[in-house]
Design a protein around this motif. Structure first.
Motif, PDB file in Angstrom:
ATOM      1  N   HIS A   7      -2.827  15.305  -5.825  1.00 18.70           N
ATOM      2  CA  HIS A   7      -1.459  14.869  -5.545  1.00 18.70           C
ATOM      3  C   HIS A   7      -1.509  13.545  -4.782  1.00 18.70           C
ATOM      4  N   LEU A   8      -0.845  12.509  -5.314  1.00 21.23           N
ATOM      5  CA  LEU A   8      -0.840  11.188  -4.695  1.00 21.23           C
ATOM      6  C   LEU A   8       0.454  10.981  -3.918  1.00 21.23           C
ATOM      7  N   LYS A   9       0.321  10.507  -2.682  1.00 18.53           N
ATOM      8  CA  LYS A   9       1.476  10.168  -1.845  1.00 18.53           C
ATOM      9  C   LYS A   9       1.286   8.755  -1.318  1.00 18.53           C
ATOM     10  N   VAL A  10       2.328   7.920  -1.477  1.00 16.91           N
ATOM     11  CA  VAL A  10       2.271   6.527  -1.014  1.00 16.91           C
ATOM     12  C   VAL A  10       3.301   6.353   0.092  1.00 16.91           C
ATOM     13  N   ILE A  11       2.859   5.899   1.254  1.00 12.06           N
ATOM     14  CA  ILE A  11       3.737   5.654   2.405  1.00 12.06           C
ATOM     15  C   ILE A  11       3.716   4.149   2.675  1.00 12.06           C
ATOM     16  N   ARG A  12       4.858   3.506   2.436  1.00 13.63           N
ATOM     17  CA  ARG A  12       4.945   2.053   2.611  1.00 13.63           C
ATOM     18  C   ARG A  12       5.691   1.736   3.902  1.00 13.63           C
ATOM     19  N   LEU A  52       1.576  -4.901  -4.008  1.00 11.45           N
ATOM     20  CA  LEU A  52       0.300  -4.741  -4.684  1.00 11.45           C
ATOM     21  C   LEU A  52       0.019  -3.263  -4.965  1.00 11.45           C
ATOM     22  N   VAL A  53       0.289  -2.391  -3.975  1.00  8.88           N
ATOM     23  CA  VAL A  53       0.056  -0.954  -4.161  1.00  8.88           C
ATOM     24  C   VAL A  53       0.999  -0.398  -5.220  1.00  8.88           C
ATOM     25  N   ALA A  54       2.272  -0.832  -5.179  1.00 10.73           N
ATOM     26  CA  ALA A  54       3.234  -0.353  -6.167  1.00 10.73           C
ATOM     27  C   ALA A  54       2.794  -0.703  -7.586  1.00 10.73           C
ATOM     28  N   GLY A  55       2.243  -1.907  -7.751  1.00  7.28           N
ATOM     29  CA  GLY A  55       1.794  -2.326  -9.070  1.00  7.28           C
ATOM     30  C   GLY A  55       0.592  -1.533  -9.568  1.00  7.28           C
ATOM     31  N   MET A  56      -0.177  -0.930  -8.657  1.00  6.75           N
ATOM     32  CA  MET A  56      -1.376  -0.179  -9.050  1.00  6.75           C
ATOM     33  C   MET A  56      -1.147   1.327  -9.093  1.00  6.75           C
ATOM     34  N   GLU A  57       0.049   1.791  -8.728  1.00 11.37           N
ATOM     35  CA  GLU A  57       0.257   3.230  -8.544  1.00 11.37           C
ATOM     36  C   GLU A  57      -0.011   4.012  -9.830  1.00 11.37           C
ATOM     37  N   ASP A  58       0.487   3.520 -10.977  1.00  5.98           N
ATOM     38  CA  ASP A  58       0.265   4.237 -12.245  1.00  5.98           C
ATOM     39  C   ASP A  58      -1.217   4.292 -12.584  1.00  5.98           C
ATOM     40  N   LEU A 100      -3.020 -13.028   4.051  1.00  6.81           N
ATOM     41  CA  LEU A 100      -3.658 -14.019   3.178  1.00  6.81           C
ATOM     42  C   LEU A 100      -4.953 -13.416   2.654  1.00  6.81           C
ATOM     43  N   VAL A 101      -4.968 -13.052   1.352  1.00  7.50           N
ATOM     44  CA  VAL A 101      -6.091 -12.312   0.804  1.00  7.50           C
ATOM     45  C   VAL A 101      -6.194 -12.601  -0.680  1.00  7.50           C
ATOM     46  N   ASP A 102      -7.370 -12.328  -1.271  1.00  5.44           N
ATOM     47  CA  ASP A 102      -7.575 -12.437  -2.712  1.00  5.44           C
ATOM     48  C   ASP A 102      -7.046 -11.149  -3.350  1.00  5.44           C
ATOM     49  N   PRO A 103      -5.901 -11.180  -4.041  1.00  9.07           N
ATOM     50  CA  PRO A 103      -5.298  -9.929  -4.562  1.00  9.07           C
ATOM     51  C   PRO A 103      -6.214  -9.138  -5.488  1.00  9.07           C
ATOM     52  N   PRO A 104      -6.893  -9.753  -6.485  1.00  6.15           N
ATOM     53  CA  PRO A 104      -7.758  -8.940  -7.350  1.00  6.15           C
ATOM     54  C   PRO A 104      -8.868  -8.234  -6.573  1.00  6.15           C
ATOM     55  N   GLN A 105      -9.428  -8.901  -5.563  1.00  7.27           N
ATOM     56  CA  GLN A 105     -10.483  -8.264  -4.773  1.00  7.27           C
ATOM     57  C   GLN A 105      -9.919  -7.082  -3.980  1.00  7.27           C
ATOM     58  N   LEU A 106      -8.694  -7.232  -3.439  1.00  6.44           N
ATOM     59  CA  LEU A 106      -8.080  -6.127  -2.703  1.00  6.44           C
ATOM     60  C   LEU A 106      -7.745  -4.980  -3.647  1.00  6.44           C
ATOM     61  N   GLU A 107      -7.276  -5.292  -4.854  1.00 11.97           N
ATOM     62  CA  GLU A 107      -7.002  -4.251  -5.845  1.00 11.97           C
ATOM     63  C   GLU A 107      -8.281  -3.485  -6.172  1.00 11.97           C
ATOM     64  N   LEU A 157      -9.147  -1.198  -3.249  1.00 12.40           N
ATOM     65  CA  LEU A 157      -8.277  -0.018  -3.203  1.00 12.40           C
ATOM     66  C   LEU A 157      -8.660   0.986  -4.279  1.00 12.40           C
ATOM     67  N   LEU A 158      -8.896   0.491  -5.507  1.00 11.46           N
ATOM     68  CA  LEU A 158      -9.262   1.403  -6.592  1.00 11.46           C
ATOM     69  C   LEU A 158     -10.595   2.089  -6.287  1.00 11.46           C
ATOM     70  N   ASN A 159     -11.545   1.346  -5.718  1.00  9.37           N
ATOM     71  CA  ASN A 159     -12.850   1.915  -5.360  1.00  9.37           C
ATOM     72  C   ASN A 159     -12.692   3.033  -4.338  1.00  9.37           C
ATOM     73  N   LEU A 160     -11.843   2.812  -3.317  1.00 11.07           N
ATOM     74  CA  LEU A 160     -11.616   3.845  -2.303  1.00 11.07           C
ATOM     75  C   LEU A 160     -10.965   5.084  -2.916  1.00 11.07           C
ATOM     76  N   CYS A 161     -10.029   4.883  -3.847  1.00 16.42           N
ATOM     77  CA  CYS A 161      -9.369   6.026  -4.493  1.00 16.42           C
ATOM     78  C   CYS A 161     -10.356   6.809  -5.358  1.00 16.42           C
ATOM     79  N   ILE A 162     -11.278   6.115  -6.040  1.00 17.23           N
ATOM     80  CA  ILE A 162     -12.285   6.800  -6.848  1.00 17.23           C
ATOM     81  C   ILE A 162     -13.215   7.609  -5.948  1.00 17.23           C
TER      82      ILE A 162
END
Length: 824
Positions: A545-550, A528-534, A558-565, A568-573
């Motif tokens: 500078h963005l760094k992703v540690i997987r 999910l994070v990889a798909g949102m990185e761009d 078990l989660v609702d992917p759009p809600q988690l996306e 994540l975007l809200n936290l990054c903003i």
């Protein structure tokens, strides 16, 4: 050739030091370290004792595997190689001067059970340590000392156990102080006085007994065989009871010898293994009673002649004791093995209203509160069968006029009787309950204040949105009246924008209240994070500078992917806004197994969790801001730049998903937001399933749709758009009317229904009834609220679907088309 053989072995910490990048560290490569440091590192790595080293003027920190066991995630492994003050800021005031003393050439230090308040798992914790600081000699260093070797042991548990034992002894001593009889506690086979109450001191005279053996403190008692008797009780483990036993003692060196008669019991004290560890001594001075009895026996031959005079003497001698019994404000009594108080003093009637006649013919269990009955029976049985005394035993007794009074008992068994005294503690209990009620009222007032802030924020934002909608509609109508229809679409777009913002606001409120409709699926957060990185890189801009540690082998959740996306975007903003001049943003995933302690800190159940953390190097947050960060409508951003619902939405989404959000931040040191979600055993799909393309399906006039909606405007719009699309449309305004159509012979291909309907059944109940006669009926629920009892959390049956209000008519058309003909 680089020689790092001194780093060989050392377990986890040896490997960590070897893998650490020292090229950018002030110490440089290990092959260039001073020999004294190399020797110290080799020493601690190959020791199984807790050891660490502070090296150089900054106190660069190294530690071994044994010391690592005392560290929490705040310090391991991130603190390796950091300066001492940065590793231990909260205890620097204590240890800093100690390190400085050793580094300056002073002597080594030693500290036993030193109290240190350490930061562990995000909170301050009282700890105790025994440790020494010793110099590490280095001729090349200033003063000849290159660093400090620390040998330590955490003694927190031992110290706390000692404190608790001290508190228990103090509590027992207070009980002894209040007892009317004489009492003492003897410890060990030497019978050392550990406690002695005032009654005991009055008996033996004003002399020091505590900490001394009976033989040493009371030589008169030893000479008369009392120590031998204590030895028998200690060795046999059997209690000893004596009545009217003679005892002679000289209270003071210049005082005459006194003759006593004592009633007493030696009760052995046993540990958990049943071994005797001491003796409890309790008794009363029976001198007056025994002398009276002896006088009666000696005078039996003269009884007839002296009867009147003898009765008078006995009455005088018993007067003092009877007066104490009569005037005591505490309840007193003698309880037999059948649970009857054979003797009771007047305080029973003063405190509980029961007469002596009632008490002597009634089992004391009949007076007890039902909730106290079971545990009182257990204590009574242990006293009668095992001879165990009850000290400060609390229960409730019924008053003759109704209601109950709280009593605190001291009950000492002797033979088949129990000698009892009780103090009325009802007023103390009521004061405690009153305080609890006041605290509950305060918490309720605080909750109501929070609700007021929430409703005020909602009203403010919705008024703004409604103002935009009303203004746009009025402007559009004005343009139509002016004959300028070409300008109307611009105002309609403004109105639609405000409507979408209102829908987003509602969705965030539902997320905060944990009532939004979720579509949980097994999800791999790494993918999910990889798909949102761009998207995230474009959002935060080039100055950050963005760094992703997987994490490798990351568990599924078990989660609702759009809600988690969205979260994540809200936290990054938020992180971007906290770094206006640029900085570093790190997104990290990890697996965690939370034990009892860590789970309680996070308000979660123990078990496996997956974390998604966002860390920035921005302005950070004060403790006051952290405490309110998840409050709805709370924001530190300027007016117009934030609603204050972003973090509350993330919090509500995480809690509704069975997880938690935690914040770690300090002003000027950046912030870390971590979302914890329960792991899911079933793995997430490696990639989304792609549906094969299907040619568009034409709408046939034979498809019939039943629309059940109680809101007339929504029902009219939905029916009109479906009719315009070419469907045959039936409609009903409540569940009863809808079910009547569904139970008729009219062909129906799809039921479109609101969930919350007036009448005797809601939308889900109507659909369940309809499927009894139409088992294959396709159903689309329309709802603006996650009514778990109706649509269910992931409990919808096949061919049941949910569409969240508000929605566009194009979305409705496409959703119905997909349900009827399949996606394509």
């Amino acid at each position: 050739m680089v020689d790092v053989s001194f780093l060989a072995g050392g377990g986890e910490m040896g490997a960590l030091i070897r893998s650490h990048d020292w090229t950018v560290h002030p110490l440089g490569n290990p092959d260039g370290w001073p020999q004294a440091l190399r020797t110290a590192i080799r020493l601690i790595l190959n020791s199984r004792h807790q050891l660490c080293v502070f090296w150089g003027k900054d106190g660069i920190w190294f530690y071994n595997d044994a010391y690592r066991q005392t560290l929490t995630d705040e310090r391991h492994p991130s603190s390796l190689g950091l300066p001492a003050q940065q590793v231990w800021p909260e205890i620097w005031d204590e240890i800093g001067p100690q390190i400085a003393q050793v580094m300056s050439g002073g002597n080594a230090t030693w500290h036993e059970n030193q109290h240190l308040v350490m930061r562990r798992d995000g909170r301050d914790e009282d700890t105790y340590w025994t440790y020494s600081y010793g110099p590490i000699d280095d001729r090349s260093a200033p003063g000849g000392v290159g660093g400090v070797l620390v040998v330590c042991t955490e003694t927190t548990e031992q110290v706390l156990v000692s404190m608790r034992a001290m508190e228990e002894r103090q509590s027992m001593a207070e009980l002894f102080e209040q007892a009317p009889s004489f009492m003492a506690m003897l410890r060990g086979p030497e019978h050392v006085f550990e406690l002695a109450n005032p009654g005991y001191i009055r008996l033996v005279g004003e002399r020091e007994v505590l900490g001394r053996t009976v033989a040493d403190a009371l030589p008169d008692a030893a000479a008369q065989g009392f120590v031998d008797l204590l030895d028998v009780v200690y060795e046999s483990g059997m209690p000893y009871t004596a009545t009217a036993t003679p005892f002679a003692m000289q209270p003071a060196p210049d005082a005459p010898v006194r003759q006593f008669y004592l009633d007493f019991v030696y009760q052995p004290i046993k540990d958990s293994r049943g071994e005797v560890i001491g003796i409890f001594v309790e008794g009363t001075d029976a001198t007056e009673r025994t002398r009276a009895e002896n006088a009666l026996r000696a005078s039996e031959a003269r009884l007839r002649a002296l009867n009147a005079d003898l009765e008078l003497q006995v009455a005088h001698r018993m007067h003092g004791r009877a007066r104490t019994w009569q005037l005591s404000t505490d309840i007193m009594g003698v309880l037999n093995a059948e649970g009857i108080f054979e003797l009771s003093n007047p305080a029973w009637q003063a405190i509980l209203g029961w007469s002596e006649e009632t008490i002597v013919r009634t089992s004391f269990f009949d007076f007890l509160h039902p909730d106290d009955l079971a545990r009182t029976r257990v204590a009574f049985a242990r006293a009668i069968e095992l001879g165990e005394p009850a000290l400060r035993f609390e229960n409730r007794y019924r008053h003759a006029a109704g209601g109950y009074r709280w009593l605190s008992w001291v009950a000492i068994p002797e033979d088949d009787k129990i000698y009892c005294s009780a103090r009325d503690i009802t007023a103390e209990k009521e004061a405690t309950e009153s305080l609890a009620r006041a605290e509950a009222a305060l918490r309720q007032a605080q909750k109501m204040e929070a609700v007021g802030q929430l409703t005020g924020g909602i009203a403010h934002d919705f008024n703004n949105l409604l103002g935009g909608i009303m203004g746009a509609m009025e402007a559009a109508r004005a343009k139509l009246d002016q004959g300028k229809p070409e300008e109307v679409p611009r105002y309609l777009e403004l109105s639609e924008t405000a409507l979408r913002r209102a829908a987003s606001l509602t969705q965030r409120l539902l997320a905060f209240s944990r009532q939004q409709t979720l579509d949980p699926r097994p999800t791999n957060i790494n993918r999910l994070v990889a798909g949102m990185e761009d998207l995230i890189r474009r959002t935060i801009g080039p100055s950050i500078h963005l760094k992703v540690i997987r994490a490798t082998d990351l568990w599924s959740t078990l989660v609702d992917p759009p809600q988690l996306e969205s979260a994540l975007l809200n936290l990054c903003i938020n992180a971007r806004d906290a770094m206006p001049e640029g900085g570093h943003l790190t997104i990290e995933t990890a697996n965690h197994v939370l034990g009892e302690r860590s789970a309680a800190t996070c308000e979660l159940e123990p078990g496996p969790y997956v974390s998604l953390c966002v860390t920035d190097t921005g302005t950070g947050m004060t403790p006051d801001v952290i405490a309110r960060a998840f409050d709805p409508f709370f924001t530190t951003k300027p007016i117009g730049q934030g609603t204050g619902l972003g973090l509350s939405m993330i919090y509500g989404f995480a809690r509704q998903s069975g997880g938690q959000v935690r914040i770690h931040s300090e002003p000027g040191a950046g912030s870390t937001f971590c979302i914890y979600l329960p792991s899911h055993q079933a793995g997430a799909p490696d990639k989304p399933t792609v549906q094969p393309a299907r040619p568009p399906q034409p709408v046939r006039q034979s498809e019939t749709i039943l629309v059940v909606e109680d809101e007339p405007s929504i029902r009219e719009l939905v029916c009109e758009i479906l009719a315009d699309t070419g469907y045959t449309v039936l409609q009903a305004d409540d569940g009863d009317a809808g079910l009547a159509i569904l139970q008729s012979d009219v062909p129906i291909d799809l039921l479109v229904s609101d969930v919350g309907l007036p009448g005797s059944m809601n939308g889900r109940e109507m659909a369940d009834q309809a499927r009894i006669t139409r088992p294959g009926l396709k159903i689309l629920f329309m709802t603006g609220y996650a009514e778990h009892s109706t649509v269910g959390s992931g409990q919808l049956e096949s061919d049941m679907h949910v569409l969240i209000k508000p929605f566009s008519l194009d979305t409705l058309r496409q959703r119905i088309r997909d349900i009827l003909f399949g996606p394509g």
